[in-house]
Design an enzyme around this catalytic site. Sequence first.
Site, PDB file in Angstrom:
ATOM      1  N   HIS A   1       0.878  -1.186   0.000  1.00  0.00           N
ATOM      2  CA  HIS A   1       0.000   0.000   0.000  1.00  0.00           C
ATOM      3  C   HIS A   1       0.913   1.234   0.000  1.00  0.00           C
ATOM      4  O   HIS A   1       1.716   1.411  -0.917  1.00  0.00           O
ATOM      5  CB  HIS A   1      -0.933  -0.107   1.210  1.00  0.00           C
TER       6      HIS A   1
ATOM      7  N   ASP B   1       2.464   5.821  -6.574  1.00  0.00           N
ATOM      8  CA  ASP B   1       3.683   5.837  -5.768  1.00  0.00           C
ATOM      9  C   ASP B   1       4.973   5.952  -6.577  1.00  0.00           C
ATOM     10  O   ASP B   1       5.973   6.470  -6.075  1.00  0.00           O
ATOM     11  CB  ASP B   1       3.766   4.562  -4.910  1.00  0.00           C
TER      12      ASP B   1
ATOM     13  N   HIS C   1      -2.204  -2.155  -9.725  1.00  0.00           N
ATOM     14  CA  HIS C   1      -3.230  -1.584  -8.860  1.00  0.00           C
ATOM     15  C   HIS C   1      -4.399  -2.541  -8.709  1.00  0.00           C
ATOM     16  O   HIS C   1      -4.707  -3.294  -9.629  1.00  0.00           O
ATOM     17  CB  HIS C   1      -3.734  -0.248  -9.419  1.00  0.00           C
TER      18      HIS C   1
HETATM   19  C1  LIG Z   1      -1.056   4.200  -3.254  1.00  0.00           C
HETATM   20  C2  LIG Z   1      -1.163   2.737  -3.335  1.00  0.00           C
HETATM   21  O1  LIG Z   1      -1.373   2.089  -2.374  1.00  0.00           O
HETATM   22  S1  LIG Z   1      -1.009   2.075  -4.885  1.00  0.00           S
HETATM   23  C3  LIG Z   1      -0.427   0.417  -4.599  1.00  0.00           C
HETATM   24  C4  LIG Z   1       0.974   0.434  -4.094  1.00  0.00           C
HETATM   25  N1  LIG Z   1       1.517  -0.924  -4.025  1.00  0.00           N
HETATM   26  C5  LIG Z   1       2.493  -1.346  -4.850  1.00  0.00           C
HETATM   27  O2  LIG Z   1       2.989  -0.632  -5.699  1.00  0.00           O
HETATM   28  C6  LIG Z   1       2.972  -2.736  -4.618  1.00  0.00           C
HETATM   29  C7  LIG Z   1       3.170  -3.502  -5.915  1.00  0.00           C
HETATM   30  N2  LIG Z   1       1.892  -3.839  -6.483  1.00  0.00           N
HETATM   31  C8  LIG Z   1       1.186  -4.920  -6.042  1.00  0.00           C
HETATM   32  O3  LIG Z   1       1.629  -5.672  -5.188  1.00  0.00           O
HETATM   33  C9  LIG Z   1      -0.191  -5.147  -6.622  1.00  0.00           C
HETATM   34  O4  LIG Z   1      -0.255  -4.646  -7.934  1.00  0.00           O
HETATM   35  C10 LIG Z   1      -1.297  -4.500  -5.759  1.00  0.00           C
HETATM   36  C11 LIG Z   1      -1.157  -4.928  -4.295  1.00  0.00           C
HETATM   37  C12 LIG Z   1      -1.239  -2.987  -5.838  1.00  0.00           C
HETATM   38  C13 LIG Z   1      -2.640  -4.959  -6.298  1.00  0.00           C
HETATM   39  O5  LIG Z   1      -2.729  -6.324  -6.089  1.00  0.00           O
HETATM   40  P1  LIG Z   1      -3.782  -7.231  -6.868  1.00  0.00           P
HETATM   41  O6  LIG Z   1      -5.071  -6.536  -6.956  1.00  0.00           O
HETATM   42  O7  LIG Z   1      -3.736  -8.558  -6.234  1.00  0.00           O
HETATM   43  O8  LIG Z   1      -3.114  -7.270  -8.327  1.00  0.00           O
HETATM   44  P2  LIG Z   1      -3.670  -7.936  -9.652  1.00  0.00           P
HETATM   45  O9  LIG Z   1      -4.807  -8.833  -9.368  1.00  0.00           O
HETATM   46  O10 LIG Z   1      -3.871  -6.832 -10.626  1.00  0.00           O
HETATM   47  O11 LIG Z   1      -2.432  -8.799 -10.131  1.00  0.00           O
HETATM   48  C14 LIG Z   1      -2.444  -9.441 -11.375  1.00  0.00           C
HETATM   49  C15 LIG Z   1      -1.159 -10.165 -11.607  1.00  0.00           C
HETATM   50  O12 LIG Z   1      -0.098  -9.224 -11.771  1.00  0.00           O
HETATM   51  C16 LIG Z   1       0.938  -9.457 -10.837  1.00  0.00           C
HETATM   52  N3  LIG Z   1       1.390  -8.193 -10.333  1.00  0.00           N
HETATM   53  C17 LIG Z   1       0.611  -7.182  -9.904  1.00  0.00           C
HETATM   54  N4  LIG Z   1       1.398  -6.166  -9.508  1.00  0.00           N
HETATM   55  C18 LIG Z   1       2.672  -6.546  -9.704  1.00  0.00           C
HETATM   56  C19 LIG Z   1       3.897  -5.930  -9.472  1.00  0.00           C
HETATM   57  N5  LIG Z   1       3.969  -4.712  -8.946  1.00  0.00           N
HETATM   58  N6  LIG Z   1       5.012  -6.607  -9.769  1.00  0.00           N
HETATM   59  C20 LIG Z   1       4.960  -7.831 -10.295  1.00  0.00           C
HETATM   60  N7  LIG Z   1       3.809  -8.503 -10.542  1.00  0.00           N
HETATM   61  C21 LIG Z   1       2.668  -7.850 -10.231  1.00  0.00           C
HETATM   62  C22 LIG Z   1       0.250 -10.237  -9.722  1.00  0.00           C
HETATM   63  O13 LIG Z   1       1.194 -10.992  -8.986  1.00  0.00           O
HETATM   64  C23 LIG Z   1      -0.731 -11.079 -10.471  1.00  0.00           C
HETATM   65  O14 LIG Z   1      -0.025 -12.159 -11.038  1.00  0.00           O
HETATM   66  P3  LIG Z   1      -0.631 -13.620 -10.995  1.00  0.00           P
HETATM   67  O15 LIG Z   1      -1.936 -13.522 -11.739  1.00  0.00           O
HETATM   68  O16 LIG Z   1       0.418 -14.447 -11.671  1.00  0.00           O
HETATM   69  O17 LIG Z   1      -0.825 -13.929  -9.547  1.00  0.00           O
HETATM   70  O1  LIG Z   2      -6.897   2.214  -3.837  1.00  0.00           O
HETATM   71  C1  LIG Z   2      -5.989   1.440  -3.496  1.00  0.00           C
HETATM   72  O2  LIG Z   2      -6.139   0.212  -3.357  1.00  0.00           O
HETATM   73  C2  LIG Z   2      -4.620   1.949  -3.230  1.00  0.00           C
HETATM   74  C3  LIG Z   2      -4.419   3.337  -3.668  1.00  0.00           C
HETATM   75  O3  LIG Z   2      -4.137   3.615  -4.813  1.00  0.00           O
HETATM   76  C4  LIG Z   2      -4.580   4.400  -2.689  1.00  0.00           C
HETATM   77  O4  LIG Z   2      -4.984   4.129  -1.545  1.00  0.00           O
HETATM   78  O5  LIG Z   2      -4.314   5.569  -3.022  1.00  0.00           O
END
Ligand SMILES: CC(=O)SCCNC(=O)CCNC(=O)[C@H](O)C(C)(C)COP(=O)(O)OP(=O)(O)OC[C@H]1O[C@@H](n2cnc3c(N)ncnc32)[C@H](O)[C@@H]1OP(=O)(O)O
Ligand SMILES: O=C([O-])CC(=O)C(=O)O
Length: 384
Positions: free
Chosen positions: A231, A321, A270
């Site tokens: 997050h 981010d 995301h």
């Molecule tokens: C302001 C915020 O909070 S924005 C989010 C900040 N977090 C990050 O940047 C962390 C990196 N990103 C992630 O871990 C994820 O994309 C999350 C947590 C944001 C969302 O998670 P989910 O909703 O579960 O992602 P989603 O269902 O779209 O994933 C689809 C596939 O892409 C992969 N994937 C998604 N994000 C990433 C990533 N950053 N790096 C590598 N692989 C990824 C998943 O592992 C999944 O693969 P799989 O089908 O083989 O298991």
């Molecule tokens: O909506 C989400 O899951 C994460 C995010 O981008 C935020 O909190 O700004």
Amino acid sequence: MVDKTEVSNKAVDKKIGGAGLRGQSAGETALCTVGKSGSGLTYCGYDVSDLADNATFEEVAYLLFNGELPNQTELDHYKTELFAQRDLPQALKEVLQRIPADAHPMDVMRTGCSFLGNLEPENDFTQQNKASNRLLAAFPAIMCYWYKFSHEGVEIDCVTDEDSIGGHFLHLLNGKAPSELHRRVMDVSLILYAEHEFNASTFTARVCASTLSDMFSCITGAIGTLRGPLHGGANEAAMDMIQKFSSPQDAKEQMAGMLERKEKIMGFGHAIYRESDPRNVIIKAWSKKLGAEFGDSSLYDISVACEEFMWDSKKLFCNADFFHASAYHFMGIPTKLFTPIFVCSRLTGWAAHVMEQRSNNRIIRPSADYTGSEPRKVNPIGER
Ligand SMILES: CC(=O)SCCNC(=O)CCNC(=O)[C@H](O)C(C)(C)COP(=O)(O)OP(=O)(O)OC[C@H]1O[C@@H](n2cnc3c(N)ncnc32)[C@H](O)[C@@H]1OP(=O)(O)O
Ligand SMILES: O=C([O-])CC(=O)C(=O)O
């Protein structure tokens, strides 16, 4: 005749789930839409790009707390109210002095918020705006007072004459007035991070609010949830990663290795957006501008290479981010303070959701699908 127990059990058995509750509506909100209209993110009907171009963070805070943008008189009054509450009580300063330099700054924010709730509790819900505004005014000082004391042995004055919260934070951190460009970028950043519907930390705040708990508890829980690298912690993790890359080419090669090892790349992907995060294009443009001013845009160029590589190889895009990392770095902000800045902003969304939850509350208590043992008897301890 219909068996009433059977009917009620059927209602409970209806599966509302799926991993991470993805795609489930868990309630109503009038505060925000994500991935629906305009650029993909609206606060109370206003597009985030419009707000980033034409409003200030204080106006956005007012909007989230009141449902409407302020007029000039209302804004002046609101800013005066916030301005007067920037200083920290001595007891809180003493607590912050005891937190070691190697503590995680998000733990500092969590403790600062919680401790302020001891000193100035929200005694009833008529005080919810007062409590929220107090936290909004005090968070920059909580972060910077601890940082400067623990890292440089300096006891800073927690009050500045800066007009905006963003400028106030930069002034506290650097001990001098920031440039107009830095003030503006910080303001935009705070606007971009302010609100995002039912993200994990906001949902935490709403669950806590639904038990009729106090504002400080709701916000403290939300801070703990934002801390994680999936997050809010992703901006910090993205910075740690891009700093290890020596060039755009090196970035692409190392990222290929990370993907091969099935590592998550922080700052990408995301839970709701599918093709892009509307906040990215805005902070990316400011990062480019800051890189040019900084006189070394290599970190920006590396970030662009990461963005291209992730899209080409996995169709994954930068979330809010990723370019925040280089933008904050160009402004001289220590990496460990990246996620606490998110707190200073998202507090507005959290508090607005707490107020909304309270205005139409039912305790949030979903059910679970049981996957454990069949019913069994406790054997006497000697027979186990
Ligand atoms: C302001 C915020 O909070 S924005 C989010 C900040 N977090 C990050 O940047 C962390 C990196 N990103 C992630 O871990 C994820 O994309 C999350 C947590 C944001 C969302 O998670 P989910 O909703 O579960 O992602 P989603 O269902 O779209 O994933 C689809 C596939 O892409 C992969 N994937 C998604 N994000 C990433 C990533 N950053 N790096 C590598 N692989 C990824 C998943 O592992 C999944 O693969 P799989 O089908 O083989 O298991
Ligand atoms: O909506 C989400 O899951 C994460 C995010 O981008 C935020 O909190 O700004």
